[in-house]
Design an enzyme around this catalytic site. Structure first.
Site, PDB file in Angstrom:
ATOM      1  N   ASP A   1       0.806  -1.193  -0.001  1.00  0.00           N
ATOM      2  CA  ASP A   1      -0.206   0.070   0.050  1.00  0.00           C
ATOM      3  C   ASP A   1       0.819   1.228   0.036  1.00  0.00           C
ATOM      4  OD1 ASP A   1      -2.230   1.607   0.184  1.00  0.00           O
ATOM      5  OD2 ASP A   1      -2.123   1.519   2.542  1.00  0.00           O
TER       6      ASP A   1
ATOM      7  N   GLU B   1       2.299   2.746   3.203  1.00  0.00           N
ATOM      8  CA  GLU B   1       3.385   2.013   3.932  1.00  0.00           C
ATOM      9  C   GLU B   1       4.905   2.457   2.980  1.00  0.00           C
ATOM     10  OE1 GLU B   1       3.817  -0.322   6.202  1.00  0.00           O
ATOM     11  OE2 GLU B   1       1.688   0.428   6.360  1.00  0.00           O
TER      12      GLU B   1
ATOM     13  N   ASP C   1      -2.429  -3.405   4.365  1.00  0.00           N
ATOM     14  CA  ASP C   1      -1.065  -2.786   3.907  1.00  0.00           C
ATOM     15  C   ASP C   1      -0.409  -3.653   3.018  1.00  0.00           C
ATOM     16  OD1 ASP C   1      -1.427  -0.441   5.744  1.00  0.00           O
ATOM     17  OD2 ASP C   1      -1.010  -1.992   7.427  1.00  0.00           O
TER      18      ASP C   1
END
Length: 573
Positions: A292, A295, A325
């Site tokens: 993601d 991150e 994530d």
């Protein structure tokens, strides 16, 4: 609308069946052009859509069936009709006529007059709602894609009609691969459409008949998958396309069988994952880790995460994920050109492995518990239907539980595992986290690269996720996964008022909450201001409101600022 107005409209039916509405829209567009407003393009698209519609529209509400006509334009038309002393017919009656009247507009007007004069002996409806009138034009379908009691019916030779026909014709041919690309659709739908699929007919505009594809997607008649996008008919879309083809081409699409056989077993579900689904054989795809964008935000964080993963040899890509994530995606590899050694990645088939990782550092977990994101995030993760891996990364040793009660973080993690059923993985730092992701990526490659994989929608996922065999498995499409996790919420007036307040300088969430608790809406606060006997009283109205657990009040400075803002002559009331 009066008969004189109707006759005026029908006298120019070749140019536009609704010339008065067209004239008003043209005036509004010219006014928007003078003001340099972007509404000029909205009116332009609405005019183009109105000109393509062959039937009489009694009022603004009835225009909602057309593309690019929203509630605002509909209300503008109705208000203009009232200003011109035109009578407003019942808009819902107009939609019923669209659904079950003959295609000939003159017959439709006669039928409406007959209904106004009262029912006759021969006026009973003997035709079933799903029957088609094969004498003229496309079928009028009354049980497909209803919105607010209305039936969506694409006009003959319009953009939506042409796209549905093109998809239906391609599906009826042998060897149909289960989808069409945009290039194929533009080319094959053009012969069935009066407007251009590639060039705008409005001077300076960007609208083409292809834009009507968004209407079909929003109504659930066409599905989009992958990137580049694949277009295929949904179950409802196939039913509508089949009726259109039956009238104009004498064709009928065979319905897709149900997911279970007559004995209730799921053996037929495997065989019914048909050509309409993405299917990849071993060697045609690779397993990639999707990271993601959150991150990798920030220079230091980006270098750390991406650097560690690349150092470990992980094939990865940074994308925007609506939930989670990290995920693993099975992505198609397509051979390009004539060189057997050259491979290029195609994003036309992206299937999500049944695992999603939510990474939480100790400080982030503590903050999410404080502001309420903890439960909301877990709820969205559960809705995906995937196995959630809750990756807890230690951070800030010696700082306790970051303002929470002692042991609160450990209890939260235990609750996540026992109550929510998430897998818990503890790591000591970001390097340890990347090492775990590397290990799982390699594990999934060994687990799935030798299997045949097939795609399914988020609605089908609960059924197909239990059908994995040693040689075949099923994954949800990436587009459906990302749609599953999208935050969708209808805000209440009180919540919107509070969100507005926290945008003001010096107003925290706790202060805004205290204000809306006493004055739930903007209107309630303004009414209280009006009851004040003096400006001084108004400025101090909310200064004595207590907020939070500190026993402190809002104070005169913020109270005065809010009063002056909301009572400013330039503030919109």
């Amino acid at each position: 609308m009066s008969q004189s107005i109707k006759s005026t409209q029908w006298s120019n039916v070749k140019a536009c069946a609704n010339p008065i509405f067209e004239q008003w829209l043209t005036e509004w567009r010219e006014d928007a052009v003078q003001k340099n407003s972007k509404m000029q393009y909205v009116y332009g698209k609405a005019i183009s859509s109105l000109r393509k519609y062959p039937l009489l529209l009694p009022n603004g509400k009835a225009c909602l069936i057309l593309e690019y006509f929203g509630p605002s334009i509909a209300k503008m038309i109705d208000r203009r009709m009232q200003q011109e002393n035109m009578s407003l017919d019942d808009g819902s009656q107009g939609f019923e006529d669209l659904a079950d009247s003959q295609v000939d507009p003159y017959k439709k007007v006669a039928k409406k007059r007959q209904k106004k004069d009262g029912p006759s002996a021969n006026s009973s409806q003997s035709q079933d709602d799903d029957d088609l009138d094969g004498s003229q034009g496309p079928a009028k379908v009354t049980k497909l894609q209803k919105r607010g009691g209305r039936t969506y019916v694409p006009g003959q030779r319009t953009g939506p009609y042409a796209l549905l026909v093109a998809l239906g014709l391609r599906e009826s041919k042998p060897g149909y691969r289960g989808y069409m690309t945009k290039t194929e659709l533009v080319q094959e739908s053009q012969p069935h459409c009066e407007s251009s699929m590639s060039r705008s007919e409005v001077a300076g505009g960007n609208y083409t008949a292809w834009n009507s594809m968004s209407t079909l997607v929003n109504k659930g008649l066409v599905r989009k998958e992958g990137n580049p996008t694949k277009y295929l008919l949904s179950t409802e879309g196939r039913e509508l396309a089949s009726k259109l083809l039956q009238v104009d081409f004498g064709l009928s699409l065979t319905p897709i069988p149900e997911n279970s056989d007559e004995n209730g077993s799921q053996s037929s579900a495997t065989s019914n994952m048909t050509k309409y689904r993405t299917q990849l054989e071993p060697g045609q795809f690779e397993i990639i880790l999707y990271v993601d964008t959150s991150e990798t935000s920030g220079r230091c964080k980006k270098d750390e995460v991406i650097g560690e993963l690349r150092k470990n040899g992980v094939k990865m890509e940074v994308v925007r994920l609506s939930v989670g994530d990290f995920i693993w995606v099975c992505r198609e590899i397509v051979q390009a050109g004539h060189s057997s050694k050259r491979l290029t990645i195609s994003r036309s088939a992206e299937l999500v492995l049944p695992y999603v990782v939510e990474r939480k550092r100790s400080d982030d977990l503590a903050h999410s518990i404080k502001d309420g994101r903890y439960h909301e995030q877990k709820s969205r993760l559960r809705r995906t239907g995937l196995q959630v891996i809750y990756l807890h990364e230690e951070y800030g040793k010696g700082q306790g539980d970051f303002g929470l009660a002692e042991g609160a973080l450990k209890r939260a993690i235990a609750n996540t595992q026992l109550v929510d059923g998430f897998w818990i993985q503890e790591t000591s730092n970001i390097k340890d986290t990347c090492s775990y992701l590397t290990h799982m990526t390699r594990h999934f490659k060994k687990m799935y690269e030798s299997k045949k994989v097939s795609g399914c929608t988020k609605q089908e996922w609960p059924t197909y996720k239990g059908l994995e065999t040693p040689s075949e498995t099923y994954f949800m499409t990436f587009s459906d996964f990302n749609d599953f996790g999208t935050k969708k919420r209808t805000w209440k007036i009180t919540e919107m008022f509070a969100r507005h307040l926290v945008r003001l300088r010096g107003l925290s969430i706790s202060k805004a909450s205290a204000i809306v608790k006493q004055y739930p809406t903007f209107a309630a606060l303004m009414s209280a201001y009006e009851e004040c006997s003096s400006e001084k009283e108004g400025e101090m109205l909310i200064s004595g409101i207590y907020f939070g657990n500190t026993g402190r009040t809002i104070g005169p400075a913020i109270s005065r600022s809010i009063y002056k803002l909301y009572n400013s002559p330039t503030f919109p009331k």
